[in-house]
Design an enzyme around this catalytic site. Structure first.
Site, mmCIF file in Angstrom:
data_model
loop_
_atom_site.group_PDB
_atom_site.id
_atom_site.type_symbol
_atom_site.label_atom_id
_atom_site.label_comp_id
_atom_site.label_asym_id
_atom_site.label_seq_id
_atom_site.Cartn_x
_atom_site.Cartn_y
_atom_site.Cartn_z
ATOM 1 N N TRP A 131 0.832 -1.203 0.000
ATOM 2 C CA TRP A 131 0.000 0.000 0.000
ATOM 3 C C TRP A 131 0.875 1.266 0.000
ATOM 4 O O TRP A 131 1.855 1.351 0.734
ATOM 5 C CB TRP A 131 -0.924 0.007 1.226
ATOM 6 C CG TRP A 131 -1.711 1.272 1.301
ATOM 7 C CD1 TRP A 131 -2.740 1.650 0.498
ATOM 8 C CD2 TRP A 131 -1.493 2.345 2.210
ATOM 9 N NE1 TRP A 131 -3.180 2.903 0.854
ATOM 10 C CE2 TRP A 131 -2.435 3.354 1.912
ATOM 11 C CE3 TRP A 131 -0.594 2.569 3.258
ATOM 12 C CZ2 TRP A 131 -2.509 4.554 2.610
ATOM 13 C CZ3 TRP A 131 -0.667 3.764 3.953
ATOM 14 C CH2 TRP A 131 -1.628 4.745 3.624
ATOM 15 N N ASP A 176 -15.490 11.911 -2.214
ATOM 16 C CA ASP A 176 -14.886 10.645 -1.767
ATOM 17 C C ASP A 176 -15.619 10.118 -0.530
ATOM 18 O O ASP A 176 -16.790 10.440 -0.294
ATOM 19 C CB ASP A 176 -13.379 10.870 -1.548
ATOM 20 C CG ASP A 176 -12.549 9.631 -1.817
ATOM 21 O OD1 ASP A 176 -12.495 8.769 -0.916
ATOM 22 O OD2 ASP A 176 -11.970 9.507 -2.912
ATOM 23 N N ASP A 177 -14.942 9.337 0.247
ATOM 24 C CA ASP A 177 -15.473 8.644 1.420
ATOM 25 C C ASP A 177 -16.141 9.624 2.400
ATOM 26 O O ASP A 177 -15.770 10.788 2.465
ATOM 27 C CB ASP A 177 -14.271 7.954 2.103
ATOM 28 C CG ASP A 177 -14.686 6.820 2.997
ATOM 29 O OD1 ASP A 177 -15.885 6.669 3.253
ATOM 30 O OD2 ASP A 177 -13.793 6.079 3.438
ATOM 31 N N ARG A 218 -8.334 -2.495 8.216
ATOM 32 C CA ARG A 218 -8.932 -1.150 8.240
ATOM 33 C C ARG A 218 -10.316 -1.194 8.899
ATOM 34 O O ARG A 218 -11.263 -0.576 8.412
ATOM 35 C CB ARG A 218 -9.037 -0.566 6.826
ATOM 36 C CG ARG A 218 -9.029 0.945 6.828
ATOM 37 C CD ARG A 218 -9.474 1.537 5.502
ATOM 38 N NE ARG A 218 -9.278 2.981 5.516
ATOM 39 C CZ ARG A 218 -9.861 3.830 4.694
ATOM 40 N NH1 ARG A 218 -10.677 3.395 3.762
ATOM 41 N NH2 ARG A 218 -9.628 5.117 4.760
ATOM 42 N N LYS A 224 -16.120 5.941 -8.076
ATOM 43 C CA LYS A 224 -14.789 5.465 -7.691
ATOM 44 C C LYS A 224 -15.033 4.251 -6.813
ATOM 45 O O LYS A 224 -15.528 4.371 -5.697
ATOM 46 C CB LYS A 224 -14.046 6.560 -6.921
ATOM 47 C CG LYS A 224 -12.715 6.107 -6.335
ATOM 48 C CD LYS A 224 -11.999 7.264 -5.670
ATOM 49 C CE LYS A 224 -10.794 6.782 -4.867
ATOM 50 N NZ LYS A 224 -10.124 7.884 -4.174
ATOM 51 N N ASP A 279 -13.942 1.416 -4.626
ATOM 52 C CA ASP A 279 -12.762 1.124 -3.795
ATOM 53 C C ASP A 279 -12.856 -0.275 -3.180
ATOM 54 O O ASP A 279 -13.935 -0.892 -3.157
ATOM 55 C CB ASP A 279 -12.654 2.200 -2.699
ATOM 56 C CG ASP A 279 -11.211 2.497 -2.314
ATOM 57 O OD1 ASP A 279 -10.343 1.626 -2.543
ATOM 58 O OD2 ASP A 279 -10.959 3.591 -1.784
ATOM 59 N N ASN A 319 -10.678 -1.891 0.121
ATOM 60 C CA ASN A 319 -9.569 -1.486 0.983
ATOM 61 C C ASN A 319 -8.984 -2.540 1.907
ATOM 62 O O ASN A 319 -8.422 -2.191 2.952
ATOM 63 C CB ASN A 319 -9.991 -0.262 1.793
ATOM 64 C CG ASN A 319 -9.765 1.008 0.994
ATOM 65 O OD1 ASN A 319 -8.688 1.227 0.463
ATOM 66 N ND2 ASN A 319 -10.796 1.832 0.884
ATOM 67 N N CYS A 377 -10.212 1.046 -7.824
ATOM 68 C CA CYS A 377 -9.263 1.497 -6.800
ATOM 69 C C CYS A 377 -9.227 0.417 -5.745
ATOM 70 O O CYS A 377 -10.258 -0.161 -5.403
ATOM 71 C CB CYS A 377 -9.778 2.812 -6.214
ATOM 72 S SG CYS A 377 -8.860 3.417 -4.791
ATOM 73 N N ASP A 408 -2.220 5.306 -3.510
ATOM 74 C CA ASP A 408 -2.576 6.424 -2.626
ATOM 75 C C ASP A 408 -1.381 7.349 -2.430
ATOM 76 O O ASP A 408 -1.514 8.422 -1.846
ATOM 77 C CB ASP A 408 -3.038 5.895 -1.268
ATOM 78 C CG ASP A 408 -4.520 5.560 -1.260
ATOM 79 O OD1 ASP A 408 -5.173 5.731 -2.301
ATOM 80 O OD2 ASP A 408 -5.024 5.124 -0.210
HETATM 81 C C1 GLA Z 1 -8.614 4.414 -0.145
HETATM 82 C C2 GLA Z 1 -8.449 5.123 -1.480
HETATM 83 C C3 GLA Z 1 -8.326 6.607 -1.235
HETATM 84 C C4 GLA Z 1 -9.553 7.104 -0.517
HETATM 85 C C5 GLA Z 1 -9.769 6.330 0.765
HETATM 86 C C6 GLA Z 1 -11.094 6.677 1.395
HETATM 87 O O1 GLA Z 1 -7.464 4.521 0.614
HETATM 88 O O2 GLA Z 1 -7.359 4.629 -2.169
HETATM 89 O O3 GLA Z 1 -8.140 7.302 -2.448
HETATM 90 O O4 GLA Z 1 -10.664 6.957 -1.370
HETATM 91 O O5 GLA Z 1 -9.733 4.939 0.566
HETATM 92 O O6 GLA Z 1 -11.329 6.002 2.569
#
Ligand code: GLA
Length: 740
Positions: A200, A368-369, A445, A478, A480, A482, A528, A550
């Site tokens: 990461w 985003d988030d 996470r 987007k 994601d 994670n 992503c 990131d």
């Molecule tokens: C991941 C993505 C980031 C962002 C965060 C949000 O790390 O790669 O770009 O969107 O999540 O929690």
């Protein structure tokens, strides 16, 4: 008589009758060599050939530079080396079953309920049509069939191979290992393997190692593609350079656990086998059932690693990426709020950022988030895809309509495959998370992975996303992902089927995305995975762009982007300009340096625009405008990696040339200058030598005194461009435009 015997009789009959070529099609044809049927595929500058050898086994013959049409393609009949290495190990097979004394890496390994674990695959039938050859093999006496599909792309010579395994018997068969294909390179002792490793925020580190006797394994055991290895490789000879010499490139189109093995066998040949990772793999094939493998793509260039990359980039643009109105759409300049606000999003704050972003020429605003459920940090909310009423009391509509009135479209972050234990979804369906019964669940996470292999989970995920896209005017997601898997249990499935989770999960993921795209054909998607953890040709076939890392530090990014673009097209690679000092390493850089780094892919801006001064807006506007002039060249042109930073020349120099050679964009950036070294002249590539090109600086600044404002392509390619950079984190970009 079986189909296979009939096929062989037919083949031998043709030879006896003096018919030397089987049904010829444009790029795939079959011919015969001393009684052995040879299949041949031609495309781009590539020929690929394999034969049915005297024993009825599919044997690799050739993969490399295109050969003349009637080239003999002789391939010796091989025999065992000694009592220790019987013929099974010596013959490079296209698709080897684990049996008959095989020690080399098998493509297929199975177990029968009666204990038999021996499978030996013989040629049975064929079908040659268009650009595709299908060859069916089956075990010497059990009704287990494997159909291999070979397709060659006429333009690039990229070959797509995959296999379908079919149980035509009356009992279950357990598949322990299933590859898409096996490829072979001829005996030589100076092969180099290039591949990518990472973690990461540190993805895409290029590795270069000798392929010598023994095995090299690249893999993911993580349930998804992973950033520790990417399912791509390039193999070169020791003499191959960036722009010259042979380079064999390959990549797996699979977003689950995968494996590529590279063995130099006892004869000195390189055998490459790739497909599902056999780690923890078991797939019950009931009578009548089939298992399809992912596709394993390969290409070849004798223009070095650069040539191999360009072939793959072109192939991805023409054959892999989703199209809209018949074309792969250009990437829009986007703004993303993550680094500016993290979870602290709300209507007023996002509108303020959108208003500033619009003044720069941004075309897509992405929130985003943090917008949904109880998502105030990463400990809660995943799974609850409902707009947070405290942050957006009137829903998303006011924000979206403001964004649209500013001339941008709207994008939204989602992470639909995940669940926090602190979520309404988990409280309602604790069994939806991947787990083994009565065992602890390891969090990553603070989240768990939903078991997408379950159809109820699959249907839920599709529904929430479909609702989101139906009720809101969203142009972009987007998407994601994670964390990686742990405790990959599927307690509700029959025990003999539980490990099919490795296949079923990914197939359902693909199904959801495909279905969403069908229902919302204008929505674009970014893949992503906390950065570049899910970049592969399988996900690329259904998403429009990728997030490589990131890590947005503009200097780290140059090597990350260099690694990414070895296999994947720059037009899919998003790159943001973010704040300085950068969160990753506290490095301070000029805004111009950050732009020149990010303009080499799909440009995004991820700074906190509330903190910008007027001069920042001025600089940014100038670069966004320059980017719009060159983006078609960057995203759809040919990439020449002119210099990868090294001791002698510490610049990262990349040149992008448009397909019609009317425009080129040159970037040269440096981490630090070294003593008083004079920098080598940059000799450009790919221009039309007889045409004239005007050169200008991307930021509108005056040209260096030594640089002519206009010269022939031959001049720029032979004399080159002199650029001296002084200090740390410096860079410059030039646009060359054909004038006559
Ligand atoms: C991941 C993505 C980031 C962002 C965060 C949000 O790390 O790669 O770009 O969107 O999540 O929690």
């Amino acid at each position: 008589m079986t189909d296979g015997m009939r096929g062989l009789r037919w083949a031998l009959g043709l030879v006896a009758a003096g018919v030397l070529t089987a049904p010829a099609v444009a790029v795939a044809e079959a011919s015969f060599d001393r009684g052995n049927k040879i299949f041949r595929l031609d495309g781009g500058d590539v020929t690929y050939a394999f034969k049915i050898n005297g024993s009825g086994i599919l044997q690799s013959v050739y993969w490399g530079k295109r050969l003349p049409d009637r080239a003999p393609l002789a391939a010796p009949e091989l025999s065992g080396l000694s009592g220790f290495d019987v013929i099974t190990n010596v013959v490079p097979q296209e698709y080897a079953g684990q049996g008959g004394g095989l020690y080399a890496e098998p493509a297929l390994k199975v177990t029968y309920p009666d204990g038999n674990r021996d499978v030996v695959l013989y040629y049975r039938t064929q079908e040659v049509s268009g650009d595709t050859i299908r060859v069916t093999l089956s075990d010497l006496d059990r009704p287990l069939f494997v159909t291999l599909t070979y397709t060659i792309d006429r333009a690039t010579g990229v070959i797509a191979r995959s296999a379908v395994i079919e149980n035509r018997g009356a009992t279950d068969v357990r598949i322990d290992q299933a590859a898409a294909a096996g490829y072979t390179l001829p005996v030589a002792y100076d092969y180099r393997l290039h591949y990518s490793t990472g973690r990461w925020a540190a993805e895409w580190t290029l590795q270069d190692r000798a392929l010598t006797a023994g095995s090299t394994v690249l893999e993911s055991r993580r349930g998804s593609t992973g950033s520790q290895n990417n399912p791509w490789f390039t193999i070169t000879r020791a003499t191959t350079t960036e722009e010259d010499g042979p380079a064999w490139i390959g990549a797996l189109a699979w977003s689950g656990s995968w494996r590529l093995t590279f063995d130099q066998d006892v004869t000195g040949r390189i055998r490459i086998v790739g497909g599902y990772n056999p780690f923890d793999f078991a797939y019950r094939l009931r009578p009548g059932a089939t298992l399809s493998t992912p596709t394993f793509y390969v290409g070849f260039s004798d223009h070095g690693r650069g040539g191999a990359s360009r072939i793959f980039h072109r192939f991805e643009r023409e054959r892999i990426l989703p199209r809209r109105d018949g074309r792969v759409p250009l990437r829009k300049v986007l703004y993303n709020s993550w680094e500016a606000t993290e979870f602290d999003v709300n209507e007023a704050g996002q509108i303020a950022l959108a208003e500033r972003a619009a003044t720069l020429g941004v075309e897509r605003f992405v929130m985003d988030d943090g917008w949904f459920g109880a998502r105030n940090n990463d400990r809660a909310g995943l799974g609850d895809w409902i707009v947070n009423p405290a942050k957006f009391p009137r829903g998303l509509a006011p924000l979206i309509s403001r964004v649209k009135s500013l001339g941008m479209d709207f994008g939204l972050w989602v992470e639909p495959e995940m669940i926090n234990e602190d979520s309404d979804l988990f409280r309602a369906h604790p069994d939806w998370a991947m787990q083994f019964k009565s065992r602890p669940r390891t969090q990553g996470r603070n989240q768990l992975v939903l078991n997408l292999a379950r159809t109820d989970v699959r249907d839920y995920v599709l529904k929430v996303l479909d609702d989101l896209l139906t009720t809101n005017d969203i142009a972009f997601l987007k998407w994601d992902y994670n964390r990686n898997w742990s405790e990959p249990g599927w307690p509700d499935a029959d025990i003999a089927d539980q490990q099919t989770i490795y296949v079923a999960y990914v197939r359902n993921l693909y199904w959801i995305i495909d279905e969403l795209r069908k229902r919302h054909p204008r929505v674009e998607i970014e893949s992503c995975s906390g950065g570049g953890g899910r970049v592969d040709l399988g996900i690329m076939a259904r998403t429009d762009q990728m997030w490589p890392s990131d890590n947005t530090d503009p200097l780290d990014r140059l090597s990350i982007q260099d690694g990414f673009t070895q296999a994947y097209a720059p037009g899919t690679m998003m790159a943001w300009v973010t704040d300085s000092p950068n969160w990753v390493n506290q490095r301070q850089t000029l805004l111009s340096f950050r732009f020149l780094s990010a303009m080499q892919g799909g440009l995004g801006i991820g700074t906190n625009l509330n903190k910008w001064q007027n001069t920042d807006f001025l600089v940014a506007r100038r670069y966004v405008a320059a980017y719009k002039r060159i983006r078609e060249t960057v995203q759809r042109g040919d990439l020449y990696r002119i210099n990868r930073a090294n001791e002698a020349d510490q610049r990262w120099t990349n040149l992008y040339v448009s397909g019609d050679r009317r425009q080129a964009a040159l970037f040269t950036l440096i981490g630090s200058t070294h003593k008083l070294d004079v920098m080598p002249t940059i000799a450009l590539r790919g221009l039309d030598p007889d045409a004239h090109y005007r050169i200008e600086s991307m930021d509108g600044a005056a040209l260096p005194l030594t640089m002519p404002a206009s010269a022939s392509g031959a001049y720029w390619m032979n004399h080159g461009v002199d650029v001296t950079l002084v200090g740390d984190f410096q860079g410059v970009g030039f646009i060359l435009t054909r004038t006559r």
